[in-house]
Scaffold this motif. Structure first.
Motif: not given
Length: 624
Positions: A458, A489, A454, A491-492, A450-451
């Motif tokens: 971005n 995920l 994300t 959320d991104a 997820t990091k």
């Protein structure tokens, strides 16, 4: 093997600047030949080039890449790259000679051209002679549309570049190594699957190897336009009648203050901008008149760019795409995406899509289907696809090949991903048809992934803030008849893509009628669903692998999908049957994923007829 210190490894989790990124890339540099960052040219298909397509000589490397790599794993610049003609009879493997080697067509994968190489996933060496007559004050680049997966390029015995990634273009400057008259190029392409590669080692499509897209020589002035972005100004909210165009033109090696002309005659827009210290010339100009691009009116304008001795024209459409709550807005109007997934599998002949005929056939299916949208799975396709989408008014989801088994815990993998993302966006940012950038498909739900994704999402926004970001997620686990999508995920993402195969891999088709999906308050595209059926295999609707059952699965899917309030698009899997080494049920699959609406031979299944009618009647989904 080079190891990073604990402190360096920690820094690499989130590279903050170029120095940190280089530290993270350090262990990779020997394998990549310690090459500097390379120029990436935009608009090659609109420049005058010298095509190197055609017959190339080839040699199959000795397993496992014996001629390409030394015993310690370094690249070997002293083997077939030299293009020598040995006269050593009887000395094993030193009688290899390109001059007497067979030929293969470029562009093209080796798998479908040479029967003995159909399942080969190793190293193939390519060679061809070409004439060049360099002129003073110019630069020449070797442009490669795509080569799967790692490529190493030599011209006249000098290594000019290396590239990793099987689906994005790259350019090698050859100015300093060319000489007047006859020259030669040698390219080693390694299709070996890598655990730390992208898409790693396990994926459900065929690993076509080789120089799969166009190869050409591009000669430009010493100071030239290598990148540009021309688009409709993105306001805080859509403004009807907005005719403001904005963007930038980058002139490589231009001194600050260099003039750049942007001229769009049909739109009555012309302006002159000046480059800054980095070679970027930002501009804003009002068009006298402007017809916005849409599926109904896929209007393209001739955009002429000029700086110094360089001239470049492109065909660009202008439109605005944005997300508003749970809606997707095109030019301020809510839209529903009637689409289908498309793999880069050439109809009828098989192999990778890389010709105008391949693309024309695929778009004839899309138009006949009444589609206005296509998800190009699961990697950037040949640029011809986006060009055709621009002309035909088909909106596009474009994706980099992050799939299920990516090494998300490794900073060097993230660095590769960023490179591929940049290559995809840089090539296609001026394509009006591309409305979504996707960072992944069906990845495991865990904090490390997820990091990783994300950050990648971005990064995509930094590269292009004008388009929504999406990804296709998998799951969730069922909770009775509820499916609550809580993948972090989401959320991104601006648009959520959801894959599911209810009625095929789980449950029965009828079970779909009762399932309720609960999504975050964002637009949702049901990005994959379907069932396998072999063309011509008929039977009862409850008989697997029949065309009738495939249609029945879709019918129950649409009952379920029409109950999702945020549903803003669907892309059934998949337009056409495609090769996959994981699909080997005799007589039913025989090496093909059979979920296509069309067979690999171009035969339309009952499911194609079904969706053609659904899309014609617009009986699925709502734009609002």
């Amino acid at each position: 093997m080079i190891q990073l210190s604990k402190r360096s490894a920690a820094l690499c989790l989130i590279p903050r600047n170029i120095a940190t990124l280089l530290l993270c890339l350090g262990p990779m540099l020997p394998a990549l030949g310690q090459q500097p960052l390379k120029t990436l040219l935009v608009g090659i298909d609109h420049r005058t080039v010298t095509s190197l397509n055609g017959d190339w000589h080839y040699l199959v490397d000795q397993a496992p890449g014996r001629a390409l790599y030394t015993g310690s794993g370094e690249l070997n610049d002293r083997s077939y790259a030299l293009n020598e003609h040995p006269n050593i009879v009887g000395k094993h493997n030193e009688e290899y000679d390109f001059a007497t080697a067979p030929t293969i067509k470029v562009p093209g994968d080796w798998n479908t051209q040479v029967p003995q190489l159909f399942n080969y996933e190793g190293v193939l060496w390519y060679q061809r002679d070409f004439d060049a007559y360099p002129k003073p004050g110019t630069r020449t680049f070797l442009h490669i549309g795509a080569a799967n997966y790692r490529s190493h390029v030599w011209v006249n015995q000098k290594r000019v570049c290396d590239h990793e990634g099987g689906f994005t273009q790259f350019d090698c400057e050859v100015t300093s190594v060319l000489h007047a008259g006859s020259n030669f190029v040698v390219i080693a392409v390694d299709a070996t699957r890598l655990v730390d590669g992208i898409p790693s080692v396990g994926y459900d499509w065929f690993n076509y190897g080789g120089l799969t897209r166009d190869v050409s020589l591009v000669t430009v002035p010493a100071i030239f336009i290598d990148d540009y972005d021309v688009h409709l100004a993105h306001k805080a909210q859509f403004e009807p009648g907005n005719t403001e165009l904005t963007g930038y033109v980058h002139v490589l090696d231009a001194p600050a203050g260099t003039s750049v002309t942007i001229d769009i005659p049909e739109a009555g827009a012309k302006t002159i901008a000046k480059t800054d210290a980095d070679g970027n010339a930002a501009f804003t100009v009002k068009a006298a008149k402007l017809t916005l691009w849409s599926p109904e009116t896929p209007k393209l304008y001739k955009v002429n760019l000029a700086s110094g001795d360089d001239r470049l024209s492109d065909d660009i459409g202008f439109r605005e795409i944005r997300v508003d709550g749970t809606r997707i807005l095109l030019n301020g109007k809510a839209i529903f995406l009637q689409g289908v997934n498309v793999h880069a599998e050439a109809p009828i002949r098989g192999g990778r899509v890389n010709t105008d005929l391949d693309v024309a056939m695929l778009f004839s299916y899309l138009k006949d289907l009444n589609a206005n949208f296509a998800r190009l799975a699961h990697y950037p396709h040949d640029e011809r696809m986006e060009r055709a989408a621009d002309r035909n008014g088909i909106m596009i989801w474009s994706e980099i090949p992050n799939w299920q088994h990516i090494s998300f815990d490794k900073p060097e993998v993230y660095a590769k991903d960023v490179t591929m993302l940049r290559e995809m966006i840089r090539r296609d940012r001026n394509k009006a048809s591309v409305i979504l950038w996707s960072v992944s498909n069906e990845t495991p739900n865990n904090p490390i992934r997820t990091k990783f994704l994300t950050d990648l999402a971005n990064e995509a926004r930094k590269l292009d803030p004008t388009r929504p970001i999406t990804s296709a997620v998998l799951g969730p686990k069922p909770n009775g008849n509820e499916r609550v999508v809580n993948d972090p995920l989401c959320d991104a993402l601006d648009v959520i893509g959801q894959n599911e195969y209810i009625g095929w891999y789980e449950l029965t088709p009828e079970d779909a009628d009762k399932i309720q999906w609960i999504f975050p308050q964002k637009p949702v595209v049901m990005s994959e669903f379907g069932a396998e059926a072999k063309f011509g295999n008929h039977g009862a609707i409850n008989q697997r692998w029949t065309e009738e059952q495939q249609v029945d699965v879709f019918k129950h899917q649409l009952v379920m999908l029409n109950q999702i309030p945020q549903l803003r698009g669907i892309t059934p899997w998949v337009l056409m049957d495609f090769r996959s080494t994981t699909r080997n049920i005799p007589k039913l699959q025989d090496g093909f994923n059979r979920k296509g609406l069309v067979s690999e031979a171009g035969e339309k299944k009952l499911a194609f007829v079904y969706f053609k009618k659904i899309y014609e009647e617009r009986s699925i989904g709502k734009a609002e």
